[in-house]
Design an enzyme around this catalytic site. Structure first.
Site, PDB file in Angstrom:
ATOM      1  N   MET A 122       0.795  -1.219   0.000  1.00  0.00           N
ATOM      2  CA  MET A 122       0.000   0.000   0.000  1.00  0.00           C
ATOM      3  C   MET A 122       0.830   1.272   0.000  1.00  0.00           C
ATOM      4  O   MET A 122       0.386   2.311  -0.503  1.00  0.00           O
ATOM      5  CB  MET A 122      -0.917   0.028   1.230  1.00  0.00           C
ATOM      6  CG  MET A 122      -2.036  -0.975   1.189  1.00  0.00           C
ATOM      7  SD  MET A 122      -3.185  -0.662   2.530  1.00  0.00           S
ATOM      8  CE  MET A 122      -4.363  -1.979   2.236  1.00  0.00           C
ATOM      9  N   ASP A 164      -5.275   1.469  -3.433  1.00  0.00           N
ATOM     10  CA  ASP A 164      -4.485   1.028  -2.288  1.00  0.00           C
ATOM     11  C   ASP A 164      -3.790   2.170  -1.574  1.00  0.00           C
ATOM     12  O   ASP A 164      -2.958   2.872  -2.131  1.00  0.00           O
ATOM     13  CB  ASP A 164      -3.505  -0.060  -2.711  1.00  0.00           C
ATOM     14  CG  ASP A 164      -4.216  -1.385  -2.713  1.00  0.00           C
ATOM     15  OD1 ASP A 164      -4.357  -1.952  -1.631  1.00  0.00           O
ATOM     16  OD2 ASP A 164      -4.688  -1.808  -3.778  1.00  0.00           O
ATOM     17  N   THR A 165      -4.140   2.316  -0.309  1.00  0.00           N
ATOM     18  CA  THR A 165      -3.832   3.490   0.480  1.00  0.00           C
ATOM     19  C   THR A 165      -3.745   3.076   1.939  1.00  0.00           C
ATOM     20  O   THR A 165      -4.346   2.092   2.344  1.00  0.00           O
ATOM     21  CB  THR A 165      -4.959   4.534   0.311  1.00  0.00           C
ATOM     22  OG1 THR A 165      -5.118   4.824  -1.078  1.00  0.00           O
ATOM     23  CG2 THR A 165      -4.668   5.813   1.050  1.00  0.00           C
ATOM     24  N   ALA A 166      -3.026   3.851   2.741  1.00  0.00           N
ATOM     25  CA  ALA A 166      -2.970   3.599   4.175  1.00  0.00           C
ATOM     26  C   ALA A 166      -3.232   4.907   4.912  1.00  0.00           C
ATOM     27  O   ALA A 166      -2.488   5.876   4.753  1.00  0.00           O
ATOM     28  CB  ALA A 166      -1.605   3.032   4.565  1.00  0.00           C
ATOM     29  N   ILE A 187      -2.378  10.383   5.319  1.00  0.00           N
ATOM     30  CA  ILE A 187      -2.676   9.294   4.390  1.00  0.00           C
ATOM     31  C   ILE A 187      -1.583   9.217   3.343  1.00  0.00           C
ATOM     32  O   ILE A 187      -1.009  10.232   2.941  1.00  0.00           O
ATOM     33  CB  ILE A 187      -4.065   9.511   3.749  1.00  0.00           C
ATOM     34  CG1 ILE A 187      -4.553   8.263   3.034  1.00  0.00           C
ATOM     35  CG2 ILE A 187      -4.071  10.736   2.835  1.00  0.00           C
ATOM     36  CD1 ILE A 187      -6.043   8.306   2.699  1.00  0.00           C
TER      37      ILE A 187
END
Length: 531
Positions: free
Chosen positions: A52, A344-346, A361
């Site tokens: 991610m 897709d990311t955190a 983020i």
């Protein structure tokens, strides 16, 4: 499926991976503040959630400083190469930028610059200290979590196709399993270089040389000069008033303003009077999303290249005009074909004992980004620039030294001038929609932050490259809800009860008495820690 919601009186940290959350907790326990902890969490996520995020990606930070009572933002997103134009892709007989491989890595990573600038301005611990947990997990290994392994299985072909990825994720010819130790020695070495050399090592030093030399050798476009000329940007967050709250988002090139437009529209009705699990609720949310996305897609790009009428888009009169369009067809789904984009990311958040709050983020864009690792760096480069258009009439057309339309959007809500709610999520097209779900749940329905994150979610649009104009719903209600939505004209897709495709949200709620409630999404591998 419900995570326990920790409640504390001093600090709170939440992230999509429990080891990253623990890294932030260690920093706070060692005397660091929320800024130090957020950077440590961010760096560690690049090791334990490498599909991610990582040093090869971008980030946005939204921050409240307790001493000054001021809110600020940092845009840590990269620009396209100075020499790159859309005509170069057309000469290669391409109608769009490839989504994987070295040709998809067409923007300078911005997250390392963001770490450095925030650390230098607000941090109180030495820069070097912020890397300790991440380097430990990269060198000695971290257990492969459920979510990481899920995406490894889906992307096995990309992993096997790249030497840098296959050397990490393939052992004895087989893909590593959930629970196996993920050891990333090249990444550990790159993090040590960053630890000792700071920002300059990445943008002007040995890592810049290693990345750009490999990219050029493999047929890509990023040059050393593009790294040397990179700068992030301190920005003023956008705000709208929603009932008795102030809701903040990052300005363009972030899509954050889209959820502010949605809230402006919803102020024209009593949301709390609508059953949260009813077809009427999902229909209303979907229609305000369509109105907002119509303007988002019309205007959003790098504001240095095109004027974006933000004041008009966020005005209350304009919201009433959009609301009237919905009122004119109250039970009918309006057509709108959204753009397909990656997910897709955190997202993570930290609040410290002084009252500082950081909502942030970061992302590689697609799962495993470009699926390209410059030799011996261990750094997966993002493919964020693959979202540039090659259509000269598009506001997001590829141009030299330009930042692309960005899905990343950390959020923060203030009440009486103080942080009340920090929120954000994984999910590309789903980010403003999930934030809308959480915001209405907390601000209108009075849910706790864990309840809000755990409610059945939806995603409207073509996220994850599904053709068509679909409304996807987690199926935790009766079939009559879907039937009612279909009767209104929605193309409904019922998903599992707890669906990975709904992304992973995190949040922190600060109550009137000062109690801090933290929540991590039960759909992911995260945890909240507070005391």
């Amino acid at each position: 499926m419900l995570n326990q919601m920790p409640v504390g009186t001093e600090v709170m940290i939440t992230s999509p991976h429990y080891l990253a959350t623990s890294a932030g907790a260690r920093i706070l326990a060692q005397g660091g503040n929320a800024y130090d902890a957020s950077i440590a969490v961010s760096i560690t996520l690049g090791v334990v959630y490498p599909h991610m995020t990582g040093p090869g990606g971008d980030a946005f930070f939204l921050m409240y400083d307790a001493k000054s009572s001021e809110l600020s933002g940092y845009n840590g997103t990269g620009r396209s190469p100075a020499s790159l134009t859309r005509e170069l892709f057309e000469q290669m007989n391409l109608t769009s930028i490839p989504r994987r491989g070295v040709l998809s890595a067409v923007t300078v990573p911005g997250v390392v610059d963001a770490w450095w600038e925030i650390s230098q301005k607000y941090g109180c611990l030495p820069w070097e200290k912020l890397f300790d947990s991440a380097i430990q997990y990269a060198e000695k290994g971290c257990p492969i979590s459920r979510n990481v392994h899920t995406w490894m299985l889906r992307d096995e072909a990309y992993i096997r196709a790249d030497q840098g990825l296959s050397s990490v994720y393939i052992r004895d010819g087989k893909l590593l399993s959930e629970g196996d130790l993920l050891i990333q020695l090249d990444l550990a070495n790159s993090l040590r270089i960053l630890q000792s050399g700071g920002r300059e090592a990445f943008y002007k030093g040995v890592l810049a040389d290693a990345i750009t030399n490999a990219v050029i050798q493999d047929g890509g476009f990023l040059q050393k000069e593009d790294f040397e000329n990179h700068t992030g940007e301190w920005v003023t967050p956008l705000k709208v008033d929603y009932r008795e709250y102030e809701v903040y988002q990052m300005p363009p090139n972030s899509q954050g303003f889209s959820v502010l437009m949605m809230l402006n529209m919803l102020e024209n009705t009593n949301v709390a009077s609508i059953d949260r699990l009813s077809a009427s609720y999902y229909h209303l949310m979907t229609e305000v999303i369509k109105k907002s996305f119509r303007d988002r897609d019309r205007y959003l790009t790098d504001p240095e290249f095109r004027e974006i009428p933000i004041d008009d888009l966020l005005s209350k009169p304009y919201a009433k005009q959009l609301w009237k369009e919905i009122e004119d067809s109250p039970e009918k789904a309006q057509p709108f074909l959204s753009q397909a984009m990656g997910q897709d990311t955190a997202y993570a958040a930290v609040v410290d004992g002084e009252g500082n709050a950081v909502s942030f983020i970061q992302s590689l864009y697609y799962d495993f980004g470009s699926a390209y690792v410059p030799e011996k760096t261990g750094i997966i480069l993002q493919n964020r620039g693959s979202f540039f258009s090659l259509d000269p009439d598009s506001p997001n057309v590829l141009e030299p030294r330009k930042r692309t339309f960005h899905t990343l959007m950390p959020g923060m809500v203030l009440k009486d001038g103080k942080p009340y709610l920090l929120l954000g999520t994984q999910g590309g097209e789903g980010q403003p929609q999930t934030q809308l779900s959480i915001l209405t749940a907390v601000l209108d329905y009075g849910c706790t932050v864990q309840e809000a994150i755990s409610l059945p979610r939806w995603v409207y649009g073509r996220t994850w490259d599904v053709e068509g104009d679909e409304l996807k719903l987690e199926q935790r209600f009766g079939a009559e809800v879907i039937e009612e939505l279909q009767a209104m004209g929605h193309e409904v897709i019922a998903l599992s009860e707890w669906e990975d495709l709904m992304g992973q949200a995190q949040g922190i709620l600060i109550g009137q008495s000062g109690l801090l409630s933290g929540a991590a999404d039960p759909r992911g591998d995260g945890a909240a820690i507070g005391w």
